[in-house]
Design a protein around this motif. Structure first.
Motif, short mmCIF file in Angstrom:
data_model
loop_
_atom_site.label_atom_id
_atom_site.label_comp_id
_atom_site.label_asym_id
_atom_site.label_seq_id
_atom_site.Cartn_x
_atom_site.Cartn_y
_atom_site.Cartn_z
N UNK A 99 0.85 -1.19 0.00
CA UNK A 99 0.00 0.00 0.00
C UNK A 99 0.88 1.24 0.00
N UNK A 100 0.38 2.29 -0.56
CA UNK A 100 1.05 3.58 -0.45
C UNK A 100 -0.01 4.66 -0.27
N UNK A 101 0.40 5.76 0.30
CA UNK A 101 -0.51 6.87 0.56
C UNK A 101 -0.29 7.97 -0.46
N UNK A 102 -1.32 8.29 -1.22
CA UNK A 102 -1.24 9.41 -2.14
C UNK A 102 -1.43 10.72 -1.38
N UNK A 103 -2.19 10.64 -0.32
CA UNK A 103 -2.43 11.79 0.56
C UNK A 103 -2.92 11.22 1.89
N UNK A 104 -3.22 12.09 2.84
CA UNK A 104 -3.70 11.61 4.14
C UNK A 104 -5.02 10.86 4.02
N UNK A 105 -5.82 11.23 3.03
CA UNK A 105 -7.14 10.63 2.92
C UNK A 105 -7.26 9.64 1.77
N UNK A 106 -6.15 9.30 1.12
CA UNK A 106 -6.22 8.39 -0.02
C UNK A 106 -5.13 7.33 0.08
N UNK A 107 -5.55 6.07 0.28
CA UNK A 107 -4.64 4.93 0.36
C UNK A 107 -4.85 4.05 -0.87
N UNK A 139 5.28 10.86 -13.16
CA UNK A 139 6.48 10.56 -12.37
C UNK A 139 6.21 9.56 -11.25
N UNK A 140 5.11 9.69 -10.50
CA UNK A 140 4.85 8.69 -9.45
C UNK A 140 4.69 7.27 -10.03
N UNK A 141 4.00 7.15 -11.17
CA UNK A 141 3.84 5.83 -11.79
C UNK A 141 5.19 5.28 -12.23
N UNK A 142 6.03 6.11 -12.83
CA UNK A 142 7.36 5.66 -13.27
C UNK A 142 8.19 5.19 -12.07
N UNK A 143 8.09 5.88 -10.95
CA UNK A 143 8.84 5.49 -9.75
C UNK A 143 8.33 4.15 -9.22
N UNK A 144 7.01 3.95 -9.19
CA UNK A 144 6.47 2.67 -8.71
C UNK A 144 6.85 1.53 -9.65
N UNK A 145 6.82 1.78 -10.95
CA UNK A 145 7.21 0.76 -11.93
C UNK A 145 8.66 0.37 -11.71
N UNK A 146 9.52 1.35 -11.54
CA UNK A 146 10.94 1.09 -11.32
C UNK A 146 11.16 0.23 -10.07
N UNK A 147 10.48 0.56 -8.99
CA UNK A 147 10.63 -0.21 -7.75
C UNK A 147 10.16 -1.65 -7.92
N UNK A 148 9.02 -1.83 -8.58
CA UNK A 148 8.50 -3.18 -8.76
C UNK A 148 9.37 -4.02 -9.68
N UNK A 149 9.87 -3.42 -10.74
CA UNK A 149 10.75 -4.14 -11.67
C UNK A 149 12.05 -4.55 -10.98
N UNK A 150 12.54 -3.71 -10.09
CA UNK A 150 13.77 -4.01 -9.35
C UNK A 150 13.54 -4.95 -8.16
N UNK A 151 12.28 -5.33 -7.92
CA UNK A 151 11.98 -6.26 -6.84
C UNK A 151 11.84 -5.60 -5.48
N UNK A 152 11.79 -4.27 -5.43
CA UNK A 152 11.60 -3.57 -4.17
C UNK A 152 10.11 -3.38 -3.91
N UNK A 153 9.76 -3.11 -2.67
CA UNK A 153 8.37 -2.79 -2.38
C UNK A 153 8.10 -1.38 -2.87
N UNK A 154 6.83 -1.06 -3.03
CA UNK A 154 6.50 0.26 -3.57
C UNK A 154 6.83 1.39 -2.60
N UNK A 155 7.00 1.08 -1.33
CA UNK A 155 7.30 2.13 -0.36
C UNK A 155 8.81 2.35 -0.16
N UNK A 156 9.63 1.43 -0.71
CA UNK A 156 11.08 1.60 -0.56
C UNK A 156 11.59 2.65 -1.54
N UNK A 157 12.59 3.41 -1.11
CA UNK A 157 13.16 4.42 -2.00
C UNK A 157 14.49 3.96 -2.52
#
Length: 150
Positions: free
Chosen positions: A90-98, A132-150
């Protein structure tokens, strides 16, 4: 005496939890990372000239995350999911959106796609106008990281 304070504390905490839940709604979304046999990723855009992003939708009242995901993919892309999708986090787009992120590898075309423009792209050759947020999530998933890892 101590037990009474403990019970009162629990009561007050529960009352505040209920108050915050009623006054601060949280939207729950689902996002799909759909891969084809060649390892390409499905991206969509809602309007011509708009930015590309991963398919996403709001979970409707009474729907589970997986049911919302299957509805999203079937309605938007005309894809039927053949096996249980993999919840990657899970990731938070904002305080009210998960948002719950799912990976889908086993699927088949089901019907004519909806009104969204869609295409599959290699993960290292994404279009220049992907969000940009989608590209970052794609990069993390392709590299085998969780979506919350930087």
């Amino acid at each position: 005496m101590r037990e009474d304070r403990f019970l009162v504390g629990q009561f007050v905490a529960r009352a505040f939890q209920q108050y915050w839940r009623l006054t601060r709604g949280v939207y729950l979304n689902v996002e799909a990372f759909v891969m084809d046999e060649a390892g390409r990723i499905l991206l969509v855009r809602e309007e011509v000239g708009g930015k590309w992003s991963l398919p996403a939708s709001t979970v409707q009242k009474g729907e589970s995350l997986e049911t919302a995901l299957r509805r999203l993919i079937r309605d938007a892309a005309g894809i039927e999911v053949n096996s249980k999708p993999e919840l990657r986090g899970f990731y938070a787009e904002s305080r009210s959106r998960q948002t719950g992120m799912y990976v889908i590898r086993n699927w088949q075309p089901h019907s004519v796609p909806g009104t969204l423009e869609m295409n599959f792209f290699a993960p290292y050759a994404l279009p220049a106008d992907v969000t940009k947020p989608a590209a970052a999530r794609i990069s993390r998933l392709v590299e085998g990281r969780t979506i919350s890892q930087t």
